[in-house]
Design a protein around this motif. Structure first.
Motif, PDB file in Angstrom:
ATOM      1  N   THR A  85     -26.469  13.140  -6.716  1.00 44.50           N
ATOM      2  CA  THR A  85     -26.946  12.956  -5.348  1.00 44.50           C
ATOM      3  C   THR A  85     -27.731  14.181  -4.882  1.00 44.50           C
ATOM      4  O   THR A  85     -27.310  15.318  -5.103  1.00 44.50           O
ATOM      5  CB  THR A  85     -25.731  12.748  -4.418  1.00 44.50           C
ATOM      6  OG1 THR A  85     -24.940  11.696  -4.949  1.00 44.50           O
ATOM      7  CG2 THR A  85     -26.146  12.422  -3.012  1.00 44.50           C
ATOM      8  N   ALA A  86     -28.858  13.937  -4.227  1.00 39.14           N
ATOM      9  CA  ALA A  86     -29.683  15.008  -3.658  1.00 39.14           C
ATOM     10  C   ALA A  86     -29.892  14.732  -2.164  1.00 39.14           C
ATOM     11  O   ALA A  86     -29.880  13.575  -1.729  1.00 39.14           O
ATOM     12  CB  ALA A  86     -31.033  15.071  -4.368  1.00 39.14           C
ATOM     13  N   ALA A  87     -30.091  15.778  -1.387  1.00 38.26           N
ATOM     14  CA  ALA A  87     -30.240  15.646   0.071  1.00 38.26           C
ATOM     15  C   ALA A  87     -31.327  14.646   0.449  1.00 38.26           C
ATOM     16  O   ALA A  87     -31.171  13.884   1.403  1.00 38.26           O
ATOM     17  CB  ALA A  87     -30.520  17.010   0.694  1.00 38.26           C
ATOM     18  N   ASP A  88     -32.418  14.616  -0.306  1.00 35.89           N
ATOM     19  CA  ASP A  88     -33.524  13.697   0.008  1.00 35.89           C
ATOM     20  C   ASP A  88     -33.168  12.226  -0.185  1.00 35.89           C
ATOM     21  O   ASP A  88     -33.932  11.353   0.227  1.00 35.89           O
ATOM     22  CB  ASP A  88     -34.750  14.028  -0.853  1.00 35.89           C
ATOM     23  CG  ASP A  88     -35.394  15.340  -0.465  1.00 35.89           C
ATOM     24  OD1 ASP A  88     -35.088  15.868   0.624  1.00 35.89           O
ATOM     25  OD2 ASP A  88     -36.214  15.842  -1.257  1.00 35.89           O
ATOM     26  N   ASP A  89     -32.027  11.929  -0.787  1.00 35.28           N
ATOM     27  CA  ASP A  89     -31.613  10.548  -1.018  1.00 35.28           C
ATOM     28  C   ASP A  89     -31.019   9.895   0.227  1.00 35.28           C
ATOM     29  O   ASP A  89     -30.848   8.675   0.252  1.00 35.28           O
ATOM     30  CB  ASP A  89     -30.549  10.478  -2.130  1.00 35.28           C
ATOM     31  CG  ASP A  89     -31.011  10.999  -3.463  1.00 35.28           C
ATOM     32  OD1 ASP A  89     -32.238  11.054  -3.704  1.00 35.28           O
ATOM     33  OD2 ASP A  89     -30.140  11.359  -4.283  1.00 35.28           O
ATOM     34  N   PHE A  90     -30.685  10.682   1.245  1.00 31.97           N
ATOM     35  CA  PHE A  90     -29.862  10.140   2.320  1.00 31.97           C
ATOM     36  C   PHE A  90     -30.487   8.987   3.092  1.00 31.97           C
ATOM     37  O   PHE A  90     -29.794   8.004   3.392  1.00 31.97           O
ATOM     38  CB  PHE A  90     -29.387  11.210   3.303  1.00 31.97           C
ATOM     39  CG  PHE A  90     -28.562  10.596   4.396  1.00 31.97           C
ATOM     40  CD1 PHE A  90     -27.341  10.001   4.109  1.00 31.97           C
ATOM     41  CD2 PHE A  90     -29.026  10.546   5.697  1.00 31.97           C
ATOM     42  CE1 PHE A  90     -26.590   9.379   5.097  1.00 31.97           C
ATOM     43  CE2 PHE A  90     -28.288   9.922   6.692  1.00 31.97           C
ATOM     44  CZ  PHE A  90     -27.063   9.346   6.393  1.00 31.97           C
ATOM     45  N   ASP A  91     -31.750   9.042   3.433  1.00 31.26           N
ATOM     46  CA  ASP A  91     -32.330   7.945   4.225  1.00 31.26           C
ATOM     47  C   ASP A  91     -32.215   6.609   3.485  1.00 31.26           C
ATOM     48  O   ASP A  91     -31.832   5.591   4.079  1.00 31.26           O
ATOM     49  CB  ASP A  91     -33.785   8.235   4.597  1.00 31.26           C
ATOM     50  CG  ASP A  91     -33.903   9.271   5.702  1.00 31.26           C
ATOM     51  OD1 ASP A  91     -32.955   9.413   6.507  1.00 31.26           O
ATOM     52  OD2 ASP A  91     -34.952   9.946   5.757  1.00 31.26           O
ATOM     53  N   ALA A  92     -32.517   6.603   2.205  1.00 29.59           N
ATOM     54  CA  ALA A  92     -32.397   5.367   1.422  1.00 29.59           C
ATOM     55  C   ALA A  92     -30.929   4.969   1.277  1.00 29.59           C
ATOM     56  O   ALA A  92     -30.589   3.783   1.361  1.00 29.59           O
ATOM     57  CB  ALA A  92     -33.053   5.541   0.055  1.00 29.59           C
ATOM     58  N   TRP A  93     -30.050   5.945   1.071  1.00 30.07           N
ATOM     59  CA  TRP A  93     -28.615   5.682   0.988  1.00 30.07           C
ATOM     60  C   TRP A  93     -28.146   4.990   2.270  1.00 30.07           C
ATOM     61  O   TRP A  93     -27.446   3.970   2.212  1.00 30.07           O
ATOM     62  CB  TRP A  93     -27.867   6.998   0.774  1.00 30.07           C
ATOM     63  CG  TRP A  93     -26.377   6.922   0.798  1.00 30.07           C
ATOM     64  CD1 TRP A  93     -25.568   6.679   1.884  1.00 30.07           C
ATOM     65  CD2 TRP A  93     -25.488   7.106  -0.300  1.00 30.07           C
ATOM     66  NE1 TRP A  93     -24.254   6.712   1.524  1.00 30.07           N
ATOM     67  CE2 TRP A  93     -24.169   6.974   0.192  1.00 30.07           C
ATOM     68  CE3 TRP A  93     -25.684   7.393  -1.655  1.00 30.07           C
ATOM     69  CZ2 TRP A  93     -23.051   7.099  -0.629  1.00 30.07           C
ATOM     70  CZ3 TRP A  93     -24.565   7.529  -2.450  1.00 30.07           C
ATOM     71  CH2 TRP A  93     -23.263   7.379  -1.939  1.00 30.07           C
ATOM     72  N   ALA A  94     -28.517   5.549   3.433  1.00 30.67           N
ATOM     73  CA  ALA A  94     -28.094   4.982   4.714  1.00 30.67           C
ATOM     74  C   ALA A  94     -28.623   3.560   4.886  1.00 30.67           C
ATOM     75  O   ALA A  94     -27.906   2.678   5.384  1.00 30.67           O
ATOM     76  CB  ALA A  94     -28.550   5.875   5.858  1.00 30.67           C
ATOM     77  N   GLU A  95     -29.856   3.327   4.468  1.00 31.52           N
ATOM     78  CA  GLU A  95     -30.428   1.978   4.533  1.00 31.52           C
ATOM     79  C   GLU A  95     -29.616   1.010   3.673  1.00 31.52           C
ATOM     80  O   GLU A  95     -29.292  -0.112   4.091  1.00 31.52           O
ATOM     81  CB  GLU A  95     -31.883   2.012   4.062  1.00 31.52           C
ATOM     82  CG  GLU A  95     -32.556   0.666   4.050  1.00 31.52           C
ATOM     83  CD  GLU A  95     -33.960   0.711   3.450  1.00 31.52           C
ATOM     84  OE1 GLU A  95     -34.452  -0.373   3.082  1.00 31.52           O
ATOM     85  OE2 GLU A  95     -34.552   1.802   3.321  1.00 31.52           O
ATOM     86  N   CYS A  96     -29.281   1.423   2.476  1.00 30.68           N
ATOM     87  CA  CYS A  96     -28.501   0.593   1.562  1.00 30.68           C
ATOM     88  C   CYS A  96     -27.115   0.309   2.138  1.00 30.68           C
ATOM     89  O   CYS A  96     -26.633  -0.829   2.110  1.00 30.68           O
ATOM     90  CB  CYS A  96     -28.396   1.296   0.210  1.00 30.68           C
ATOM     91  SG  CYS A  96     -27.609   0.324  -1.092  1.00 30.68           S
ATOM     92  N   MET A  97     -26.477   1.320   2.681  1.00 34.45           N
ATOM     93  CA  MET A  97     -25.124   1.166   3.203  1.00 34.45           C
ATOM     94  C   MET A  97     -25.080   0.350   4.497  1.00 34.45           C
ATOM     95  O   MET A  97     -24.032  -0.173   4.872  1.00 34.45           O
ATOM     96  CB  MET A  97     -24.474   2.530   3.435  1.00 34.45           C
ATOM     97  CG  MET A  97     -24.262   3.353   2.173  1.00 34.45           C
ATOM     98  SD  MET A  97     -23.240   2.532   0.927  1.00 34.45           S
ATOM     99  CE  MET A  97     -24.459   2.053  -0.270  1.00 34.45           C
ATOM    100  N   ALA A  98     -26.214   0.211   5.183  1.00 32.75           N
ATOM    101  CA  ALA A  98     -26.274  -0.583   6.413  1.00 32.75           C
ATOM    102  C   ALA A  98     -26.474  -2.069   6.133  1.00 32.75           C
ATOM    103  O   ALA A  98     -26.264  -2.900   7.029  1.00 32.75           O
ATOM    104  CB  ALA A  98     -27.405  -0.066   7.310  1.00 32.75           C
ATOM    105  N   ASP A  99     -26.841  -2.425   4.913  1.00 34.56           N
ATOM    106  CA  ASP A  99     -27.129  -3.814   4.567  1.00 34.56           C
ATOM    107  C   ASP A  99     -25.812  -4.596   4.415  1.00 34.56           C
ATOM    108  O   ASP A  99     -25.016  -4.304   3.522  1.00 34.56           O
ATOM    109  CB  ASP A  99     -27.926  -3.858   3.258  1.00 34.56           C
ATOM    110  CG  ASP A  99     -28.385  -5.249   2.875  1.00 34.56           C
ATOM    111  OD1 ASP A  99     -27.590  -6.210   3.013  1.00 34.56           O
ATOM    112  OD2 ASP A  99     -29.533  -5.376   2.419  1.00 34.56           O
TER     113      ASP A  99
END
Length: 179
Positions: free
Chosen positions: A16-30
């Protein structure tokens, strides 16, 4: 360990890298992606879980990998080794963005991380904790050669989640891979 990088034909797997968070949050909101993973998460909860995964890498030396699609460079999910306190075994799990479903990314990435977990981490068995209604994940487990081990029990706060444990030993995995 933090320099770990696994490449498959179509994927790059890395911590995991800090730049992954926006996509991670999008995935976890689905809601559909998280139907069997505790439900959709608001951004603040996704942040806590994201940091948990980063902490796994720091403190355990492993965690689920960020999955990067080689052709686009896009973060498309997380998968790989996972063993929180009280978990019923060493798990290889997966969760991917919905628009990547059906492409075989889960089985491709999980296979690569199973090789890594057995070879590098020295695991002797892997499990997959799967809700019995999650037919797509059951299909991935079967494609990996895992078999139904029986009902599982997760620790709090997941003790009421219904899961079956699928899995296989290191010997079973490598015997199948040699065929």
């Amino acid at each position: 360990m933090h320099g770990v990088r696994i490449e498959t034909d179509r994927l790059i797997l890395r911590p995991t890298a800090a730049d992954d968070f926006d996509a991670w949050a999008e995935c976890m909101a689905d809601p559909e992606v998280n139907r069997f993973l505790g439900g959709p998460q608001p951004r603040a909860v996704a942040w806590r879980n994201f940091m948990t995964m980063a902490g796994c890498w720091s403190l355990q030396g492993f965690g689920m990998f960020s999955v990067i699609e080689r052709s686009t460079g896009r973060w498309v999910g997380r998968l790989g080794p996972w063993h929180p306190e009280g978990w019923p075994g060493d798990e290889i799990g997966w969760g991917l963005m919905r628009d990547t479903w059906g492409k075989g990314y889960a089985s491709e990435g999980a296979a690569a991380t199973m090789d890594w977990a057995f070879d590098t981490l020295g695991w002797t068995q892997v499990i997959h904790s799967i809700n019995p209604e999650n037919h797509a994940s059951i299909g991935v487990a079967r494609k990996l050669g895992s078999t139904l081990l029986g009902p599982g029990k997760l620790p709090a706060p997941f003790e009421d989640d219904v899961v079956d444990l699928w899995g296989q030993t290191r010997e079973q995995w490598f015997a199948r891979r040699r065929r």
